[in-house]
Enzyme design. Structure first.
Site, mmCIF file in Angstrom:
data_model
loop_
_atom_site.group_PDB
_atom_site.id
_atom_site.type_symbol
_atom_site.label_atom_id
_atom_site.label_comp_id
_atom_site.label_asym_id
_atom_site.label_seq_id
_atom_site.Cartn_x
_atom_site.Cartn_y
_atom_site.Cartn_z
ATOM 1 N N CYS A 1 0.831 -1.204 0.000
ATOM 2 C CA CYS A 1 0.000 0.000 0.000
ATOM 3 C C CYS A 1 0.864 1.252 0.000
ATOM 4 O O CYS A 1 1.419 1.633 1.042
ATOM 5 C CB CYS A 1 -0.930 0.000 1.217
ATOM 6 S SG CYS A 1 -1.987 1.458 1.329
ATOM 7 N N CYS B 1 -0.450 4.071 2.245
ATOM 8 C CA CYS B 1 -0.210 3.829 3.669
ATOM 9 C C CYS B 1 1.240 4.099 4.057
ATOM 10 O O CYS B 1 1.511 4.691 5.103
ATOM 11 C CB CYS B 1 -0.548 2.380 4.022
ATOM 12 S SG CYS B 1 -2.160 1.802 3.470
ATOM 13 N N ASP B 2 2.171 3.639 3.224
ATOM 14 C CA ASP B 2 3.567 3.558 3.653
ATOM 15 C C ASP B 2 4.552 4.411 2.857
ATOM 16 O O ASP B 2 5.739 4.448 3.182
ATOM 17 C CB ASP B 2 4.035 2.097 3.589
ATOM 18 C CG ASP B 2 3.219 1.194 4.489
ATOM 19 O OD1 ASP B 2 2.770 1.673 5.552
ATOM 20 O OD2 ASP B 2 3.015 0.018 4.136
#
Length: 317
Positions: A143, A146-147
């Site tokens: 992701c 997300c990261d």
């Protein structure tokens, strides 16, 4: 003997636990089927259990570890009277009311329910190569949203060739020094507009005809071992981050033949979290192939619980 509940929630990720919090506060005493720790498709706590630091969930200015966030959600759901069962649903019958769920091979159902909230999530397709499991959340991610922030100034790779892979690669150029798109073929599957954007981006490089054979590194990613799909030659790509973007699969095997599903397998919902079966609702990644964020899953869990409560009221409960 079967247990009965007004609200049966299948899944214990952000969607399922948020639904449990709302249903519990509504005095509906929901039963949550959490999943099995050994399962790859219905792990208790969902995908956040294999995520390290979560920095984009509102309310945590310094971030929070994924497992800690899920433990907090679970404790909150328990506080409001939710019942947790550490098991998986082996069979689900949505053809009659009350709905029936089996947790064992017994003839009689384990649980009957007036409403069902399906929050079984989705799983990322993985490469299936050495090092991948060990380095997940240690330089390897599924992701970018997300990261990506954690890879500021890094040289990283994105594996894939579709729209999702190119979207992630373009997004990651905001942080990384360079992004190498690793693809098994010499042409992309993505739409032309996405290809044009990626090819025009100075930070994006391409490793054509390249198959990942191993993710390198002991405690964190240090590179990718690649094999040329045409010549068979092997080489090392020096990167400190890897994003796998070869697709997701919703966990809808329980629903096949019962709920209406999209061509890609995701549950169809609307309005709100309603499915085609009255009294059955879907929340989180099992019905969302667009955003796939913890916060959007939690929000849809809230919607599903409110929809279920209002539907129960129309039925005289």
């Amino acid at each position: 003997m079967s247990r009965h509940t007004h609200v049966l929630i299948i899944g214990s990720g952000p969607a399922g636990l948020t639904a449990a919090i709302y249903a519990g506060r509504a005095q509906l005493a929901p039963i949550v089927i959490e999943g099995e720790p050994s399962s790859t498709t219905d792990q208790p706590g969902g995908q956040l259990m294999v995520t390290t630091e979560v920095e984009n969930f509102p309310g945590f200015p310094d971030g929070i570890m994924g497992p800690e966030l899920m433990a907090n959600m679970r404790a909150q759901a328990l506080r409001f009277g939710s019942q947790m069962i550490l098991s998986r649903v082996q069979r689900l019958d949505l053809t009659q009311r009350p709905f029936r769920a089996w947790l064992t091979d017994d003839v009689e159902p384990s649980i009957t329910a007036d409403t069902v909230i399906v929050a079984t999530g989705a799983k990322s397709l993985m490469l299936g190569v050495p090092g991948e499991d060990r380095l997940l959340s240690h330089g390897l991610s599924t992701c970018a949203t997300c990261d990506g922030f954690f890879f500021r100034g890094h040289d990283i790779a994105v594996v894939g060739g579709g729209d999702s892979a190119l979207e992630e690669a373009i997004f990651l150029t905001r942080f990384a020094s360079s992004v190498t798109l690793v693809h098994r073929r010499d042409s992309l599957r993505a739409s032309k507009i996405m290809q044009d954007r990626a090819l025009a981006n100075e930070k994006i490089k391409f490793a054509w005809n390249s198959q990942v054979t191993e993710v390198l590194g002991e405690e964190k990613v240090s590179g990718l071992a690649l094999r040329d799909t045409v010549t068979g030659e092997s080489r090392i790509l020096d990167v400190t981050g890897v994003f796998v973007a070869i697709g997701h699969v919703p966990n809808t095997s329980l629903l096949t033949g019962q709920l209406d599903l999209q061509d890609n397998g995701y549950a169809i919902t609307g309005p709100g979290s309603h499915t085609n079966i009255e009294g059955v609702f879907a929340a989180g990644d099992v019905q969302d192939h667009e955003y796939r964020q913890a916060i959007t899953s939690a929000a849809s869990g809230c919607v599903a619980a409110i929809d279920a409560e209002r539907w129960l009221e129309t039925q005289g409960h």
